[in-house]
Design an enzyme around this catalytic site. Structure first.
Site, PDB file in Angstrom:
ATOM      1  CE  LYS A 213      28.716  33.990  57.265  1.00  0.00           C
ATOM      2  NZ  LYS A 213      29.364  32.697  56.922  1.00  0.00           N
ATOM      3  CD  GLU A 294      39.289  42.693  48.020  1.00  0.00           C
ATOM      4  OE1 GLU A 294      38.916  42.437  46.845  1.00  0.00           O
ATOM      5  OE2 GLU A 294      39.944  41.924  48.711  1.00  0.00           O
ATOM      6  CB  CYS A 328      41.320  39.575  45.900  1.00  0.00           C
ATOM      7  SG  CYS A 328      42.103  40.388  47.296  1.00  0.00           S
ATOM      8  CD  GLU A 423      38.245  36.756  41.745  1.00  0.00           C
ATOM      9  OE1 GLU A 423      39.169  37.272  42.393  1.00  0.00           O
ATOM     10  OE2 GLU A 423      37.041  36.888  42.043  1.00  0.00           O
TER      11      GLU A 423
END
Length: 522
Positions: A213, A294, A328, A423
């Site tokens: 996906k 992750e 990231c 973040e």
């Protein structure tokens, strides 16, 4: 471009130098070629079937929002179930395919991707907003993942034959690694080829079948990968392509009783949601689902007074603003010892102001952020930053027919400030002052994340202590905190950065297998 055979020791795919005119022209030609096939309708791939749906994901160029990259068919729960049943049936044959044969598909795909490297990169320039170097690095990493995991499967197969178990008289004991079953692979948009390819091929080469996906903002580059695997002859049903909404298709597959594992890369919030959903046992489920996740970071760089300050400033800027900070691993914070703080801040501001924003296909250093949602969120954080620190570069929108934001730096930011703790995933950097290098490390560690970090110093004793005390999955000394290489820097983090599953490492494939011990009396 190098050609790596399966019999050679793994080595990383070299990056292309676009300062050379011939390489620049080759990329421009690839962009023109890819542009000629934009706007197509693309199907789902369920087994051997290619299914076009009325509902479509419209992928646009974030650097030129009037340009449509493609219209990708969108799965619903019924089609997701159809894909699940196909993957389940195919698993019964695929798990029996010898490891060497499974690995061969990856070697063939890597060779073809290497031949068409610029075409894959060009698609990311247009669909993800990457400049030439960032897109080339993404494609190189995708090639590396396939080469590396193919070799790892061959190594594990050899271990299966000769596992070093303690001998027992009168018994033949063996420990073998066998595949898990059907997995759901949910890759991110920021490395839409490399991570998509790495997550998918690691599961496939280990003997599993998958439902892929892709991220809804970058489904066309994912479809190019699916077409590539079809081209090399991967049996139908091993890799099923099911774009769709997370709320409808993602949740349905995550909670499905036949899902054996979920491999996810993305935000902390979605990762934790998947963790909760996968932890519940559905009716008919006979296993604990495995999650490989992750989930991002709030990464940083520590600079002491002995460091090479020019190199430190360059690394801070490169870590913060590569691909507009949409990594990231991006270094979105830096803590600098007070005696050199002002000097480093000045250098960082000057370097940041030199970064030019513009259309990725024209290879500007800074391009757009991925979509309207990210654009609005990042601009909101910039406004928060104006009350939390001293604005020294950027601070708002940049020009262009897309989601352009100026590379932005705030100085004198407290370690507890929101722009230091949350973040942002965009071109926003926060700088903070520390009384000494140990306090700087404490400030660095004060986060719920733990993915990447860097320590700049010339003092060996301090470096040794930093190596022990900076708490992150990937720690670098006297270099930037982005740019992990497959095989060299196995990648994954601590705390809310995920399950510390080291992509590109020598234990990664074990996450997609289970160990079976057999003992036979002689």
């Amino acid at each position: 471009m190098s050609i790596l055979t399966k019999n050679e020791t793994f080595r990383n795919e070299p990056f292309v130098n676009f300062a050379l005119e011939e390489n620049k022209q080759a990329m421009e030609a690839a962009i023109a070629k890819v542009k000629a096939r934009l706007g197509r309708e693309l199907p789902l791939h369920i087994g051997a079937e290619k299914i076009f749906t009325d509902a479509k994901i419209k992928s646009i160029n974030p650097g030129n929002v009037d340009e449509v990259i493609g219209y990708v068919s969108k799965a619903d729960q019924s089609l997701a179930e159809q894909a699940m049943q196909k993957a389940l049936a195919t698993f019964e044959t695929w798990k029996k395919v010898p490891a060497a044969e499974r690995a061969e598909y990856l070697f063939k795909a890597a060779a073809i991707m290497r031949e068409r490297k610029h075409e894959f990169s060009a698609m990311m320039v247009l669909e993800a907003g990457k400049n030439y170097a960032e897109a080339d690095a993404d494609t190189a990493e995708a090639i590396d993942f396939m080469e590396f995991y193919a070799r790892e499967m061959l190594r594990l197969a050899a271990i299966n034959e000769h596992q070093p178990l303690t001998p027992v008289a009168g018994e033949d004991n063996k420990l073998t690694y066998i595949p898990l079953g059907v997995g759901i692979v949910i890759p991110p948009w920021n490395f839409p080829l490399a991570i998509c390819v790495g997550m998918s091929t690691a599961a496939i080469v280990s003997g599993n079948t998958i439902l892929l996906k892709p991220a809804s903002t970058t489904p066309v580059i994912a479809h190019m990968f699916v077409e590539l695997m079809e081209e090399v002859g991967l049996p139908a049903g091993v890799l099923n392509f099911v774009p769709g909404s997370g709320a409808e298709v993602g949740d349905y597959l995550t909670t499905h009783p036949k899902t054996r594992f979920v491999s996810f890369t993305g935000s902390k919030e979605i990762g934790l949601r998947i963790s909760r959903l996968a932890a519940d046992t559905a009716p008919g489920q006979i296993w604990i689902k495995r999650l490989v996740a992750e989930m991002g970071g709030k990464d940083g760089i520590v600079v002491d007074e002995t460091a090479d300050l020019v190199a430190a400033a360059q690394a801070i800027v490169a870590s913060a603003f590569g691909f507009q900070g949409q990594k990231c691993s991006a270094g979105s914070r830096a803590f600098i010892v007070e005696s050199v703080y002002d000097e480093v801040v000045e250098k960082v501001a000057a370097l940041t102001k030199q970064i030019e924003s513009g259309l990725p296909e024209q290879n500007f250093a800074a391009g757009p952020v991925i979509d309207q949602g990210s654009y609005d969120k990042i601009l909101g954080y910039i406004e928060i930053g104006k009350s939390e620190g001293r604005l020294i570069a950027g601070g708002g929108k940049a020009e262009g027919n897309g989601y352009y934001i100026q590379p932005t730096v705030f100085a004198d930011v407290d370690g507890k400030a929101r722009i230091m703790q949350e973040e942002i995933f965009g071109p926003v950097l926060a700088l903070g002052k520390a009384k000494d290098w140990r306090e700087a490390i404490d400030l660095y560690n004060d986060t719920e994340f733990g993915l990447t970090g860097a320590f700049f110093s010339k003092d060996e004793s301090r470096i040794e202590e930093a190596l022990q005390t900076m708490h992150c999955g990937n720690l670098y000394v006297n270099r930037k905190c982005t740019g992990a290489l497959v095989g060299a820097h196995p990648f994954g983090g601590f705390n809310m950065s995920g399950t510390d599953s080291k992509a590109g490492g020598y234990d990664y494939l074990l996450l997609f297998t289970q160990a079976k011990m057999t003992s036979r009396k002689l």
